[in-house]
Enzyme design. Structure first.
Site, PDB file in Angstrom:
ATOM      1  N   ASP A 450       1.118  -0.985  -0.337  1.00  0.00           N
ATOM      2  CA  ASP A 450      -0.087  -0.157  -0.261  1.00  0.00           C
ATOM      3  C   ASP A 450       0.893   0.738   0.214  1.00  0.00           C
ATOM      4  O   ASP A 450       1.725   0.994  -0.188  1.00  0.00           O
ATOM      5  CB  ASP A 450      -1.266  -0.171   1.720  1.00  0.00           C
ATOM      6  CG  ASP A 450      -2.182   0.057   0.816  1.00  0.00           C
ATOM      7  OD1 ASP A 450      -2.488   1.404  -0.110  1.00  0.00           O
ATOM      8  OD2 ASP A 450      -3.126   0.032   1.791  1.00  0.00           O
ATOM      9  N   ASP A 507     -10.854   1.475  -3.431  1.00  0.00           N
ATOM     10  CA  ASP A 507     -11.218   1.038  -1.724  1.00  0.00           C
ATOM     11  C   ASP A 507     -13.288   1.116  -2.291  1.00  0.00           C
ATOM     12  O   ASP A 507     -13.257   1.083  -0.849  1.00  0.00           O
ATOM     13  CB  ASP A 507     -10.667   2.039  -0.724  1.00  0.00           C
ATOM     14  CG  ASP A 507      -9.736   1.945  -0.337  1.00  0.00           C
ATOM     15  OD1 ASP A 507      -9.199   1.131  -0.737  1.00  0.00           O
ATOM     16  OD2 ASP A 507      -8.467   2.633   0.274  1.00  0.00           O
TER      17      ASP A 507
HETATM   18  C1  GLA Z   1      -5.911   1.512   2.382  1.00  0.00           C
HETATM   19  C2  GLA Z   1      -6.180   0.641   1.453  1.00  0.00           C
HETATM   20  C3  GLA Z   1      -7.342  -0.437   1.924  1.00  0.00           C
HETATM   21  C4  GLA Z   1      -6.714  -0.798   3.558  1.00  0.00           C
HETATM   22  C5  GLA Z   1      -6.059  -0.072   4.311  1.00  0.00           C
HETATM   23  C6  GLA Z   1      -5.621  -0.825   5.576  1.00  0.00           C
HETATM   24  O1  GLA Z   1      -6.725   2.365   2.034  1.00  0.00           O
HETATM   25  O2  GLA Z   1      -6.608   1.008   0.228  1.00  0.00           O
HETATM   26  O3  GLA Z   1      -7.904  -1.001   1.104  1.00  0.00           O
HETATM   27  O4  GLA Z   1      -5.312  -1.241   3.413  1.00  0.00           O
HETATM   28  O5  GLA Z   1      -5.536   1.392   3.588  1.00  0.00           O
HETATM   29  O6  GLA Z   1      -4.923   0.958   6.375  1.00  0.00           O
END
Ligand code: GLA
Length: 704
Positions: A450, A507
């Site tokens: 990420d 997301d």
């Molecule tokens: C980001 C990612 C999510 C999740 C969060 C965790 O927002 O896009 O899918 O993994 O971080 O903190």
């Protein structure tokens, strides 16, 4: 004038090259289009493009060539800007020579007075996607600062009068905007250290149905300029330029040093569907690492929207057991599993950088969870965000100088975090050591990588450092699959895809939003790299409630996963989800190797897509809003052989309410046999009357 001709399966590139002479040595792309017959008179082709001089143009109208510069009256965006000792160098490149193969060519240029050499590489890859890059070398004896270096300068035929650019936000990526291309052109850039949600690294140009797609394969900042009528172009062309964006002074070449741009990609196709298929072929053959050796894309269950930061060993084992019962094949432990001596990651404001298994969540370490996941027949995946550091972390307390910052200034956080300086070898060594140890100590099959903040300030070498760490880790652990996530789709590009196995498109798991987001990304990327999860209902981002049948059918069209807690579902929902996972497993070979087609429908609230592969096809027809008519227009299929006969079934489970409207459910259970011509021309009358209803349509070819 001489010519260089390169051919792909269905395209031809023709370059007119002239070493020296009145045009002062130029290499110019004079044709990019459908493949020309052998023996085409290239001189005539080039001559047909030339125009006369207009009033108020330089006496020798400039030809921008493959590296448009300010020299000679070119008024469009230059491909090259360099400085020595702070002063702009008035470069004047001359083409010297070309080297060519059937599908590739390199064009060597130099400017002896400015002390630079430039080599432009163009190559036709799989899917007839053209990849270009440019190498600049400092031949002078003083440092050369590179302010701008385009990876591509493409003369765009003037029949392309419309453009589709993209915009986006967190949880709302890839909104498409098609509009006439105005005479003042288009300029995009990102300055946040990654391509970002706005999708400025992707572009489509339209000439009616015909479409040209372009992209910069780079995970850092970019710039893109389209000058439709740069005064002085003299031959009626527009020029599309794109390259990695650097701050002034960021790239300084010592004498003898060189820099090569990331690759730009572009392709031409008769329509947008064909363009997508060209990009998909390209991604599969030329971009993804060792795709031929990939097994089926495993169904994920990710802990994020199921548990968030509410993690415990028992809770995770219970989630894994639920996952196992649904037919899940990979259990991914998302954020919250790590921490340092002083603080553990119990919320999003601490502990990034302390990549140690947190004893408050895992008093016995990670091993019992991993072992339980394995015993349930799943493999194990882990979330990491290596490029980041929380101010409240052991790492930051030990190395406050390791983050990106301006001396003496406040360190601006985003999501409570700072970014590490990835250009530093000691930072990369630390991160490699931690990730390598985790991968050695545990059987981890997958990393969700990420990147959850914009960079401000941005910094030289950040993206190169990210790539270097990723490459080192992949060399040490080639069997580990990696996903590129950046708060969803903030860092999706062919550069990162050449090092990873899938991306997280958004997301936003709301199936109605996904019916826009997945088709938008699939203009360039194949379904198997687009993570596609069944989220909870109500959806935590949109608040929308959607039936499981609808959520699951939509999620099948991608790399399917689940991001919800099965313990909070009803028995019926769990059964429906498990049935769709089983259906996905039957069809993923088709979905992930085949050709994608969009299905046009007169109701804008009906989204249809379909994948054909060998003798099979699977389609999705999804209705999002209440139909204005009793009987929605039939769904017309695509990509079939008109002469062949197909067995058509509606695989169960069927949408809960809509089956009531099927006049002939028994016929559908047995299936119908129809020709490709009938299915594409006439279509299938499905009950698409209720909002949030989706059908899967399965086809098997009967006759050769
Ligand atoms: C980001 C990612 C999510 C999740 C969060 C965790 O927002 O896009 O899918 O993994 O971080 O903190």
């Amino acid at each position: 004038m001489e010519f260089v001709r390169c051919d792909g399966a269905g395209v031809t590139l023709v370059f007119a090259v002239e070493a020296g002479g009145p045009e002062q040595g130029v290499a110019d792309c004079v044709y990019f289009g459908p493949r020309l017959p052998a023996g085409e008179d290239l001189g005539a082709l080039a001559a047909a493009m030339l125009r006369g001089r207009h009033e108020s143009q330089p006496d020798i109208p400039p030809r921008p060539g493959l590296v448009p510069e300010r020299k000679g009256g070119w008024s469009g965006t230059p491909a090259l800007e360099v400085r020595r000792a702070g002063l702009a160098v008035d470069t004047h490149l001359r083409f010297r020579r070309a080297e060519q193969g059937t599908d590739r060519a390199e064009f060597f240029h130099a400017d002896d007075a400015a002390g630079i050499a430039v080599c432009v590489q163009w190559r036709i890859g799989a899917g007839d996607v053209v990849r270009t890059s440019v190498t600049l070398r400092n031949l002078g004896d003083a440092p050369l600062s590179v302010e701008r270096l385009a990876a591509l300068a493409l003369p765009v035929p003037r029949r392309f009068t419309e453009v589709t650019s993209f915009s986006g936000r967190w949880a709302g990526e890839m909104h498409e905007h098609r509009r006439p291309l105005a005479p003042d052109g288009l300029a995009r850039e990102s300055a946040i250290g990654k391509p970002g949600f706005a999708g400025g690294n992707w572009l489509l140009l339209h000439a009616g149905e015909e479409v040209l797609g372009a992209h910069l394969a780079w995970s850092g900042d970019h710039w893109l300029a389209l000058d439709p009528d740069a005064q002085g172009a003299a031959d009626g062309r527009a020029v599309l330029l794109t390259g990695a964006r650097h701050e002034a002074g960021e790239i300084v070449l010592a004498p003898g040093e060189s820099i090569t741009t990331p690759e730009a990609l572009f392709a031409l196709a008769p329509d947008a569907d064909a363009l997508a298929r060209a990009f998909h072929a390209h991604v599969r053959a030329d971009v993804l690492p060792q795709r031929a050796a990939w097994g089926p894309r495993k169904v994920h269950l990710n802990s994020w929207e199921a548990l968030g930061f509410d993690l415990s060993e028992t809770g995770l084992i219970a989630l894994a057991e639920q996952a196992g019962m649904l037919g899940i094949e990979r259990f991914v432990l998302d954020d919250g599993w790590f921490g340092g001596q002083e603080q553990r990651r119990r919320n999003d404001r601490t502990s990034l950088g302390d990549w140690f298994v947190s004893p408050d969540v895992f008093p016995r370490g990670l091993a019992p969870l991993v072992a339980r996941v394995h015993s349930l027949g799943m493999d194990f995946g882990l979330w990491v965000e290596p490029e980041m550091v929380s101010p409240d972390s052991d790492l930051y307390r030990a190395h406050p100088d390791w983050c990106l910052h301006s001396e003496g200034r406040a360190r601006p956080t985003m999501r409570g975090q700072l970014a590490l300086d990835m250009a530093r070898e000691d930072v990369r060594d630390y991160l490699f050591a931690r990730l390598d140890a985790l991968l050695r100590e545990h059987a981890i099959a997958y990393l969700k990588w990420d990147h959850n903040r914009d960079l401000f300030p941005s910094a030289p070498g950040q993206t190169e450092g990210f790539y270097a760490l990723l490459d080192r880790l992949r060399t040490a652990h080639p069997q580990v699959e990696i996903e590129s996530c950046s708060s969803g789709g903030g860092r999706i590009d062919m550069g990162v895809l050449s090092r990873t196995h899938r991306v997280w498109p958004s997301d936003n798991n709301d199936a109605i939003e996904r019916l826009r987001i997945i088709p938008a990304w699939s203009r360039f990327l194949p379904l198997e790299v687009l993570g596609s999860h069944v989220g909870p209902s109500p959806n935590p981002i949109t608040g929308r409630r959607l039936a499981m049948d609808f959520r699951a059918k939509v999620a099948m069209f991608g790399h399917m996963g689940v991001e919800a807690d099965p313990a909070r579902m009803t028995d019926k929902e769990r059964d429906t989800l498990a049935a769709h996972i089983a259906l996905y497993k039957i069809w993923r070979g088709v979905l992930h190797s085949g050709k994608l087609h969009r299905l046009a429908h007169p109701d804008p609230n009906v989204t249809g897509m379909m994948v054909t592969h060998e003798d099979k096809a699977l389609a999705l027809a999804a209705q999002t809003a209440f139909s204005p008519v009793f009987d929605a227009a039939p769904v017309r299929l695509a990509g079939l052989d008109p002469q062949a006969r197909y067995r058509v079934t509606l695989p169960e489970p069927w949408p809960p309410r809509a089956q009531h409207y099927l006049a002939n459910p028994d016929t559908w259970r047995g299936g119908l046999t129809l020709s490709g011509a009938a299915l594409m021309g006439h279509g299938l009358a499905l009950p698409l009357t209720h909002p949030e209803t989706a059908w899967a349509i399965a086809l098997e070819r009967l006759d050769p």
